[in-house]
Design a protein around this motif. Structure first.
Motif, mmCIF file in Angstrom:
data_model
loop_
_atom_site.group_PDB
_atom_site.id
_atom_site.type_symbol
_atom_site.label_atom_id
_atom_site.label_comp_id
_atom_site.label_asym_id
_atom_site.label_seq_id
_atom_site.Cartn_x
_atom_site.Cartn_y
_atom_site.Cartn_z
ATOM 1 N N GLY A 154 0.818 -1.209 0.000
ATOM 2 C CA GLY A 154 0.000 0.000 0.000
ATOM 3 C C GLY A 154 0.846 1.250 0.000
ATOM 4 N N ASP A 155 0.173 2.384 -0.144
ATOM 5 C CA ASP A 155 0.885 3.656 -0.259
ATOM 6 C C ASP A 155 0.602 4.607 0.896
ATOM 7 O OD1 ASP A 155 -1.824 4.061 -1.171
ATOM 8 O OD2 ASP A 155 -1.158 5.986 -2.002
ATOM 9 N N SER A 156 -0.079 4.133 1.940
ATOM 10 C CA SER A 156 -0.428 5.030 3.046
ATOM 11 C C SER A 156 -0.054 4.414 4.383
ATOM 12 C CB SER A 156 -1.926 5.332 3.036
ATOM 13 O OG SER A 156 -2.664 4.212 3.487
ATOM 14 N N LEU A 157 -0.079 5.251 5.417
ATOM 15 C CA LEU A 157 0.193 4.764 6.769
ATOM 16 C C LEU A 157 -0.838 3.736 7.193
ATOM 17 C CD1 LEU A 157 1.166 8.056 8.654
ATOM 18 C CD2 LEU A 157 2.654 6.401 7.525
ATOM 19 N N ASP A 158 -2.094 3.910 6.760
ATOM 20 C CA ASP A 158 -3.148 2.946 7.098
ATOM 21 C C ASP A 158 -2.754 1.539 6.657
ATOM 22 O OD1 ASP A 158 -4.717 4.911 8.163
ATOM 23 O OD2 ASP A 158 -6.065 5.076 6.451
ATOM 24 N N ASP A 159 -2.223 1.416 5.448
ATOM 25 C CA ASP A 159 -1.842 0.109 4.921
ATOM 26 C C ASP A 159 -0.723 -0.521 5.746
ATOM 27 O OD1 ASP A 159 -3.587 0.321 2.603
ATOM 28 O OD2 ASP A 159 -2.167 1.786 1.829
ATOM 29 N N LEU A 160 0.276 0.298 6.089
ATOM 30 C CA LEU A 160 1.407 -0.212 6.854
ATOM 31 C C LEU A 160 0.991 -0.604 8.264
ATOM 32 C CD1 LEU A 160 4.148 2.363 5.768
ATOM 33 C CD2 LEU A 160 3.597 0.153 4.738
ATOM 34 N N ASP B 173 9.192 10.377 5.350
ATOM 35 C CA ASP B 173 10.066 10.553 6.508
ATOM 36 C C ASP B 173 9.502 9.829 7.720
ATOM 37 O OD1 ASP B 173 11.831 12.058 5.040
ATOM 38 O OD2 ASP B 173 11.053 13.992 5.720
ATOM 39 N N LEU B 174 8.190 9.900 7.897
ATOM 40 C CA LEU B 174 7.551 9.230 9.029
ATOM 41 C C LEU B 174 7.709 7.721 8.929
ATOM 42 C CD1 LEU B 174 5.846 9.769 11.569
ATOM 43 C CD2 LEU B 174 3.799 9.530 10.157
ATOM 44 N N VAL B 175 7.516 7.195 7.729
ATOM 45 C CA VAL B 175 7.676 5.758 7.514
ATOM 46 C C VAL B 175 9.106 5.335 7.835
ATOM 47 C CG1 VAL B 175 7.782 3.967 5.725
ATOM 48 C CG2 VAL B 175 5.820 5.510 5.826
ATOM 49 N N ALA B 176 10.069 6.148 7.402
ATOM 50 C CA ALA B 176 11.472 5.810 7.617
ATOM 51 C C ALA B 176 11.862 5.917 9.091
ATOM 52 C CB ALA B 176 12.350 6.720 6.768
ATOM 53 N N THR B 177 11.475 7.008 9.746
ATOM 54 C CA THR B 177 11.891 7.228 11.130
ATOM 55 C C THR B 177 11.203 6.269 12.093
ATOM 56 O OG1 THR B 177 10.217 8.970 11.388
ATOM 57 C CG2 THR B 177 12.436 9.657 10.766
#
Length: 241
Positions: free
Chosen positions: A178-184, A207-211
């Protein structure tokens, strides 16, 4: 403390689907797993992102912090009917402008070739999904879980666990793309592999996904997933079940 956290981390090697692709990634892994199913988000993943959720919130008179689907489900009567119309109108416009993400056909062909089941998990309603499959992506995806499903929506892990149950496959052997925080967050909550697909519209998440380490795999294109699937890859994180 840092040493304890490092000791708790687990390296899991997901073996590639293509037996002709050899890899030394298995060496040093704590566990070896098979890829047994792949679940896709729709907007921004299978398809080029068209829906503007900022505009949708404005039309629904919602604050940026309000979740669209949760808020919609909390409304009743005329207000719920009005909210449904606003969203359906925008989704209909987006549906007519549907474009399949570059590389999607190759990914689906790969899964078909190795007989790996495919599912769709989206916060859209069912009609745009059916339109996509009828007009642009004529492959078998099952199950298809939309916001019409009775259970909670993403980012809750329940819909992904539902798919896992439908397939009778353990969720740690599944990939959620997926492409959103919801998916992750859905993937991580369910114990599946979280695959983040970057696109031109989700830069605010990167950046949020990485950090926060939310993604196990980050892709710059859908086509890049073919290589990961065929060759295999390593996932390393403390919370991997």
């Amino acid at each position: 403390m840092a040493q304890t956290q490092t000791q708790m981390r687990k390296r899991v090697y997901y073996r590639g689907l293509n037996p002709a692709c050899t890899s030394d990634l298995e060496h040093g892994a704590d566990e070896v797993r098979e890829i047994r199913g792949v679940v896709f988000d729709m907007d921004g993943t299978l398809t080029v992102p068209v829906l503007d959720f900022k505009v949708m919130r404005e039309r629904l008179q919602l604050l940026p912090s309000q979740d669209i689907v949760e808020t919609l489900h909390s409304w009743t009567g005329e207000k719920r009917a009005w909210g449904d119309r606003v969203i359906h109108d925008m989704e209909h416009e987006a549906m007519l402008a549907t474009q399949v993400m570059d590389g999607t056909d190759e990914v689906v062909d790969t899964l078909e070739r190795f007989k790996i089941p495919k599912a769709i998990l989206t916060r859209n309603h069912r009609k745009p999904v059916d339109y996509l499959l009828q007009h642009h992506l004529p492959f078998d995806f099952h199950p298809i879980v939309t916001r019409d499903w009775d259970g909670p929506a993403k980012p809750h892990p329940a819909p992904l666990l539902h798919i896992s149950s439908e397939w009778n496959l353990p969720s740690p052997h599944l990939l959620m793309v997926g492409d959103s925080l919801d998916d992750l967050q859905t993937a991580r909550g369910a114990g599946a592999v979280a695959v983040f697909l970057e696109n031109e519209h989700n830069g605010k998440y990167r950046d949020l996904v990485a950090t926060q380490g939310l993604a196990d795999v980050t892709l710059r294109s859908m086509r890049e997933l073919v290589g990961w699937l065929e060759r295999g890859f390593v996932v390393e994180r403390a919370s991997l079940v």
